[in-house]
Design a protein around this motif. Structure first.
Motif, short mmCIF file in Angstrom:
data_model
loop_
_atom_site.label_atom_id
_atom_site.label_comp_id
_atom_site.label_asym_id
_atom_site.label_seq_id
_atom_site.Cartn_x
_atom_site.Cartn_y
_atom_site.Cartn_z
N ARG A 125 -9.05 22.82 -50.27
CA ARG A 125 -8.76 24.20 -50.71
C ARG A 125 -7.88 24.18 -51.96
O ARG A 125 -8.11 24.94 -52.90
N ILE A 126 -6.88 23.32 -51.97
CA ILE A 126 -6.02 23.19 -53.15
C ILE A 126 -6.85 22.76 -54.36
O ILE A 126 -6.73 23.33 -55.44
N ASP A 127 -7.72 21.76 -54.16
CA ASP A 127 -8.56 21.27 -55.26
C ASP A 127 -9.48 22.37 -55.79
O ASP A 127 -9.79 22.42 -56.98
N THR A 128 -9.93 23.27 -54.90
CA THR A 128 -10.82 24.35 -55.29
C THR A 128 -10.07 25.46 -56.03
O THR A 128 -10.58 26.01 -56.99
N GLY B 155 1.60 27.12 -59.32
CA GLY B 155 0.54 26.25 -58.80
C GLY B 155 1.08 25.23 -57.82
O GLY B 155 0.49 25.01 -56.75
N LEU B 156 2.19 24.62 -58.17
CA LEU B 156 2.81 23.64 -57.27
C LEU B 156 3.24 24.30 -55.96
O LEU B 156 3.05 23.75 -54.88
N HIS B 157 3.82 25.48 -56.08
CA HIS B 157 4.29 26.17 -54.88
C HIS B 157 3.11 26.68 -54.04
O HIS B 157 3.15 26.62 -52.81
N ALA B 158 2.06 27.14 -54.69
CA ALA B 158 0.86 27.57 -53.96
C ALA B 158 0.29 26.40 -53.17
O ALA B 158 -0.07 26.54 -51.99
N ALA B 159 0.23 25.22 -53.79
CA ALA B 159 -0.27 24.04 -53.08
C ALA B 159 0.62 23.72 -51.88
O ALA B 159 0.12 23.39 -50.80
N ARG B 160 1.91 23.83 -52.05
CA ARG B 160 2.84 23.58 -50.94
C ARG B 160 2.59 24.56 -49.79
O ARG B 160 2.56 24.17 -48.62
N LEU B 161 2.40 25.83 -50.12
CA LEU B 161 2.16 26.84 -49.08
C LEU B 161 0.84 26.60 -48.36
O LEU B 161 0.74 26.76 -47.14
N LYS C 61 6.03 28.60 -65.84
CA LYS C 61 5.85 29.57 -64.75
C LYS C 61 4.55 29.31 -64.00
O LYS C 61 4.55 29.26 -62.76
N THR C 62 3.46 29.12 -64.70
CA THR C 62 2.16 28.88 -64.06
C THR C 62 2.18 27.56 -63.29
O THR C 62 1.69 27.48 -62.16
N ARG C 63 2.75 26.56 -63.88
CA ARG C 63 2.81 25.25 -63.21
C ARG C 63 3.62 25.35 -61.91
O ARG C 63 3.23 24.81 -60.88
N MET C 64 4.75 26.04 -61.96
CA MET C 64 5.57 26.18 -60.75
C MET C 64 4.83 26.97 -59.69
O MET C 64 4.90 26.63 -58.50
N ARG D 232 -5.08 20.50 -64.15
CA ARG D 232 -3.90 20.27 -65.02
C ARG D 232 -2.63 20.81 -64.38
O ARG D 232 -1.54 20.29 -64.60
N ILE D 233 -2.76 21.84 -63.55
CA ILE D 233 -1.60 22.40 -62.85
C ILE D 233 -1.22 21.48 -61.69
O ILE D 233 -0.04 21.21 -61.46
N ARG D 234 -2.22 20.99 -60.95
CA ARG D 234 -1.95 20.09 -59.80
C ARG D 234 -1.27 18.80 -60.25
O ARG D 234 -0.51 18.21 -59.49
#
Length: 148
Positions: free
Chosen positions: A67-70, A120-126, A115-118, A75-77
């Motif tokens: 799901r994260i990969d999708t 993305g990282l936080h979305a992956a964590r959630l 902002k976008t990178r953070m 570049r954000i991951r």
């Protein structure tokens, strides 16, 4: 046909470890119909259940990573939080935020502040924590708002 409803418990070798384990024969007449059924001791059964649970948890983790990969662009991951240009101070605040906090998380600022990178990282964590996350760009959000 005579069915013995008061069969006694005896011992039978565990199919996994060979240890003697309680076994209740399935007797119909003088024939044991349960003799060829799989039989495991309590310790091996617990081990099998732990292994099944570990496989289930691994499948859940794999699905979350898919799901994260999708959702999150590559570049954000791949963001390196140790990079000198990464906004580590803001990241310390963002990584502590949870949707259950009862507070909104809003980031505003000029371009290049990560902002976008953070997000993305936080979305992956959630997602890894099992939460549902939607990912869109500001343009996608604006288009969705206009459609409503």
């Amino acid at each position: 046909m005579d069915t013995d409803q008061h069969a006694s418990t005896s011992a039978k070798a565990c199919d996994e470890c060979g240890a003697a384990a309680p076994y209740e024969p399935l007797m119909i007449g003088d024939r044991d119909f349960g003799a060829n059924l799989p039989h495991v001791c309590a310790a091996c059964q617990a081990k099998q259940e732990r292994a099944a649970e570990a496989r289930r948890q691994a499948a859940i983790r794999e699905e979350r990573e898919r799901r994260i990969d999708t959702l999150i662009p590559p570049r954000i991951r791949r963001t390196d939080i140790a990079h000198p240009e990464f906004n580590a101070k803001a990241w310390k605040v963002i990584e502590r935020w949870t949707p259950h906090s009862g507070r909104w998380l809003v980031m505003v600022g000029e371009g290049g502040l990560c902002k976008t990178r953070m997000m993305g990282l936080h979305a992956a964590r959630l997602i890894r924590q099992g939460l549902d996350v939607a990912w869109t760009t500001s343009i996608g959000l604006q288009a969705a708002a206009i459609r409503e």
